[in-house]
Design a protein around this motif. Structure first.
Motif, PDB file in Angstrom:
ATOM      1  N   CYS A 334     -29.325  -6.419  -1.948  1.00 46.51           N
ATOM      2  CA  CYS A 334     -29.947  -6.958  -3.576  1.00 46.51           C
ATOM      3  C   CYS A 334     -29.020  -7.625  -4.683  1.00 46.51           C
ATOM      4  O   CYS A 334     -28.077  -6.752  -4.697  1.00 46.51           O
ATOM      5  N   ARG A 335     -29.078  -8.569  -4.851  1.00 46.43           N
ATOM      6  CA  ARG A 335     -28.249  -8.742  -5.405  1.00 46.43           C
ATOM      7  C   ARG A 335     -27.769  -9.246  -6.561  1.00 46.43           C
ATOM      8  O   ARG A 335     -27.502  -8.765  -7.532  1.00 46.43           O
ATOM      9  N   GLU A 336     -29.408  -8.455  -7.501  1.00 43.74           N
ATOM     10  CA  GLU A 336     -29.989  -7.377  -9.231  1.00 43.74           C
ATOM     11  C   GLU A 336     -31.254  -6.865  -8.418  1.00 43.74           C
ATOM     12  O   GLU A 336     -31.734  -7.081  -7.296  1.00 43.74           O
ATOM     13  N   VAL A 337     -31.756  -6.143  -9.042  1.00 46.74           N
ATOM     14  CA  VAL A 337     -32.514  -4.968  -9.170  1.00 46.74           C
ATOM     15  C   VAL A 337     -33.161  -5.594 -10.125  1.00 46.74           C
ATOM     16  O   VAL A 337     -32.922  -5.602 -11.170  1.00 46.74           O
ATOM     17  N   GLY A 338     -34.959  -5.471  -9.818  1.00 49.13           N
ATOM     18  CA  GLY A 338     -36.118  -5.536 -10.932  1.00 49.13           C
ATOM     19  C   GLY A 338     -37.215  -5.636 -10.855  1.00 49.13           C
ATOM     20  O   GLY A 338     -37.407  -5.519  -9.389  1.00 49.13           O
ATOM     21  N   PRO A 339     -38.125  -5.882 -11.246  1.00 48.93           N
ATOM     22  CA  PRO A 339     -39.928  -4.893 -11.145  1.00 48.93           C
ATOM     23  C   PRO A 339     -39.686  -5.814  -9.730  1.00 48.93           C
ATOM     24  O   PRO A 339     -40.572  -5.099  -8.901  1.00 48.93           O
ATOM     25  N   LEU A 340     -39.857  -7.097  -9.353  1.00 48.05           N
ATOM     26  CA  LEU A 340     -39.946  -8.324  -8.697  1.00 48.05           C
ATOM     27  C   LEU A 340     -39.134  -8.202  -7.750  1.00 48.05           C
ATOM     28  O   LEU A 340     -38.849  -8.639  -6.806  1.00 48.05           O
ATOM     29  N   SER A 341     -37.339  -7.536  -8.062  1.00 41.55           N
ATOM     30  CA  SER A 341     -36.710  -7.966  -7.004  1.00 41.55           C
ATOM     31  C   SER A 341     -35.917  -6.700  -6.362  1.00 41.55           C
ATOM     32  O   SER A 341     -34.999  -6.770  -7.246  1.00 41.55           O
ATOM     33  N   TYR A 342     -36.464  -6.605  -5.339  1.00 35.21           N
ATOM     34  CA  TYR A 342     -35.981  -5.635  -4.417  1.00 35.21           C
ATOM     35  C   TYR A 342     -36.263  -5.672  -3.494  1.00 35.21           C
ATOM     36  O   TYR A 342     -37.185  -6.894  -2.756  1.00 35.21           O
ATOM     37  N   SER A 343     -35.553  -4.979  -2.504  1.00 33.38           N
ATOM     38  CA  SER A 343     -36.160  -5.432  -0.456  1.00 33.38           C
ATOM     39  C   SER A 343     -36.830  -4.817  -0.586  1.00 33.38           C
ATOM     40  O   SER A 343     -37.208  -3.517  -0.014  1.00 33.38           O
ATOM     41  N   ARG A 344     -37.470  -5.728   0.425  1.00 39.12           N
ATOM     42  CA  ARG A 344     -38.829  -5.305   1.729  1.00 39.12           C
ATOM     43  C   ARG A 344     -38.317  -4.368   2.606  1.00 39.12           C
ATOM     44  O   ARG A 344     -39.115  -3.821   3.680  1.00 39.12           O
ATOM     45  N   MET A 345     -36.609  -3.868   2.914  1.00 36.22           N
ATOM     46  CA  MET A 345     -36.952  -3.271   3.956  1.00 36.22           C
ATOM     47  C   MET A 345     -37.545  -1.846   4.405  1.00 36.22           C
ATOM     48  O   MET A 345     -37.508  -0.999   3.602  1.00 36.22           O
ATOM     49  N   ARG A 346     -37.586  -1.884   5.764  1.00 41.17           N
ATOM     50  CA  ARG A 346     -38.803  -0.886   5.542  1.00 41.17           C
ATOM     51  C   ARG A 346     -37.570   0.934   6.588  1.00 41.17           C
ATOM     52  O   ARG A 346     -37.747   1.422   6.829  1.00 41.17           O
ATOM     53  N   ILE A 347     -36.981  -0.232   8.185  1.00 37.97           N
ATOM     54  CA  ILE A 347     -36.089   0.504   8.764  1.00 37.97           C
ATOM     55  C   ILE A 347     -34.874  -0.101   8.572  1.00 37.97           C
ATOM     56  O   ILE A 347     -34.649  -1.078   8.693  1.00 37.97           O
ATOM     57  N   LEU A 348     -33.587   0.570   8.397  1.00 34.83           N
ATOM     58  CA  LEU A 348     -32.137   1.034   8.166  1.00 34.83           C
ATOM     59  C   LEU A 348     -31.375   0.981   9.463  1.00 34.83           C
ATOM     60  O   LEU A 348     -31.446   2.933   9.090  1.00 34.83           O
ATOM     61  N   ARG A 349     -30.867   1.231   9.968  1.00 34.72           N
ATOM     62  CA  ARG A 349     -29.926   2.327  11.186  1.00 34.72           C
ATOM     63  C   ARG A 349     -28.827   1.809  10.834  1.00 34.72           C
ATOM     64  O   ARG A 349     -27.684   0.738  10.772  1.00 34.72           O
ATOM     65  N   LEU A 350     -28.239   2.900  10.835  1.00 34.53           N
ATOM     66  CA  LEU A 350     -26.481   3.056  10.029  1.00 34.53           C
ATOM     67  C   LEU A 350     -25.529   3.243  11.028  1.00 34.53           C
ATOM     68  O   LEU A 350     -24.276   4.509  10.432  1.00 34.53           O
ATOM     69  N   ASP A 351     -26.391   4.678  11.476  1.00 35.72           N
ATOM     70  CA  ASP A 351     -25.729   5.210  12.478  1.00 35.72           C
ATOM     71  C   ASP A 351     -24.506   5.182  13.467  1.00 35.72           C
ATOM     72  O   ASP A 351     -25.153   3.922  14.327  1.00 35.72           O
TER      73      ASP A 351
END
Length: 376
Positions: A334-351
């Motif tokens: 997210c370059r910025e965060v707001g009511p309509l500015s957010y990531s649609r990410m559902r699954i994130l793998r960092l293991d």
């Protein structure tokens, strides 16, 4: 004060919900055997068209009973099941050539797991209505495929030639083809005009070959191509001149030196991109490499990344396991965060990286507010 309390309550709810979704990698995932692989992409069966639902009858039928109760003649070394009268099963019979007396009404021909090295033009003269030709795991060679052999199969839709000894893409391919599977051969180049008339082709599997460059004319004609698999070849840079219609592009297991800003230009329909096991390092990725609003899934696992690359807000699945990442940068999502500015990410793998859940910055829950699972 009430507004502040509501915001804090929302943040706490999100954080608790996401903490419950923190996962560990699942071990012991079953792997399909090579015999049932067919290039790694399943084939959807249309029962309304009478398409057979199995690719081999081994262990599924009593050959003597079927021969005694089947009114139609059948080649001696093959099986002709009553339930699929237009299917001919000659797979895993140690055949060195196509059987004699091929049935004229055959639409689905299974010849995988034999020792066939050539297809002369006379071998399929009585099979002009063929729709599927499955010849995986044979010994087919390029000089053993005569141009007219395939050219005369004007109704052929699926051609499976995985795990053979082809050094070039076959010529004379019929325009009716929808799927061409050439995985795990010895293909080093594509002759100009090979795909010129394949306007209906939607799937092309070329993984596990020896391609190292794609020229401007190699894929000319592939205007409907949806899935292209070039994994496990010899590319040292991101290939150019790929069909812009592609929605799924697989390039894993190549030694890619970099990904530039223009590497994915023109791919307005691209939704799934796999770049695992490519030796990629963070400095070699341009910040705008993945700036595609159409992108849904991105696989960058098993590389040498030290930071999380910038990804579009619309991305839903990101696989970064087994890299060298040490820090979680919210700005990557997210370059910025707001009511309509957010990531649609559902699954994130960092293991498999050098970080832990407790080191995540507190503001990540506002950016990844619809996340279902995070593996860390």
């Amino acid at each position: 004060m009430a507004v502040l309390r509501s915001v804090l309550s929302l943040a706490l709810t999100l954080a608790l919900g996401l903490m419950l979704s923190v996962c560990r990698p699942v071990c012991g995932t079953p792997v399909a055997s090579q015999d049932l692989d067919y290039g790694g992409v399943p084939l959807w069966i249309n029962r309304l068209l009478g398409e057979p639902s199995v690719f081999s009858l081994r262990g599924r039928m009593n050959r003597a009973w079927f021969r005694a109760n089947n009114p139609q003649s059948c080649p001696d070394l093959c099986d002709c099941p009553i339930q699929w009268p237009s299917a001919l099963y000659c797979d895993h019979r140690d055949l060195g050539e196509l059987p004699d007396s091929m049935l004229y009404n055959t639409q689905y021909l299974f010849l995988q797991g034999n020792n066939i090295s050539s297809l002369p033009s006379s071998s399929l003269t009585n099979s002009s209505g063929l729709r599927w030709l499955i010849m995986d795991d044979n010994r087919l060679q390029t000089d053993g495929l005569q141009t007219s052999t395939l050219q005369n199969l004007t109704r052929l839709q699926y051609l499976f030639l995985n795990h053979n000894k082809l050094t070039a893409v076959p010529s004379g391919l019929p325009s009716s083809l929808r799927q061409l599977r050439l995985a795990h051969n010895l293909i080093t180049s594509i002759s100009p005009g090979t795909f010129g008339n394949l306007h209906n082709l939607t799937l092309l599997l070329l993984q596990g070959n020896r391609l190292n460059v794609i020229t401007e004319t190699d894929f000319t004609g592939l205007v409907s191509l949806n899935l292209l698999d070039l994994s496990g070849n010899l590319f040292s840079s991101f290939p150019s001149h790929l069909p812009p219609s592609i929605q799924q592009l697989y390039l894993s297991n190549n030694s890619l030196s970099a990904l530039g800003e223009e590497s994915l230009w023109g791919f307005t329909n691209l939704r799934y991109l796999r770049l695992s096991h490519c030796g990629l390092v963070s400095p070699s990725l341009h910040p705008q490499s993945f700036n595609l609003s159409s992108l849904v899934e991105l696989d960058l696992s098993y590389n040498k990344l030290t930071t999380i690359p910038l990804v579009p807000l619309t991305l839903q699945y990101l696989y970064l396991e087994a890299n060298h990442i040490q820090e979680f940068n919210v700005s990557s999502f997210c370059r910025e965060v707001g009511p309509l500015s957010y990531s649609r990410m559902r699954i994130l793998r960092l293991d498999g990286n050098k970080m832990s859940y407790h080191l995540l910055p507190p503001e990540w829950v506002y950016c990844l507010r619809v996340l279902h699972h995070i593996y860390i």
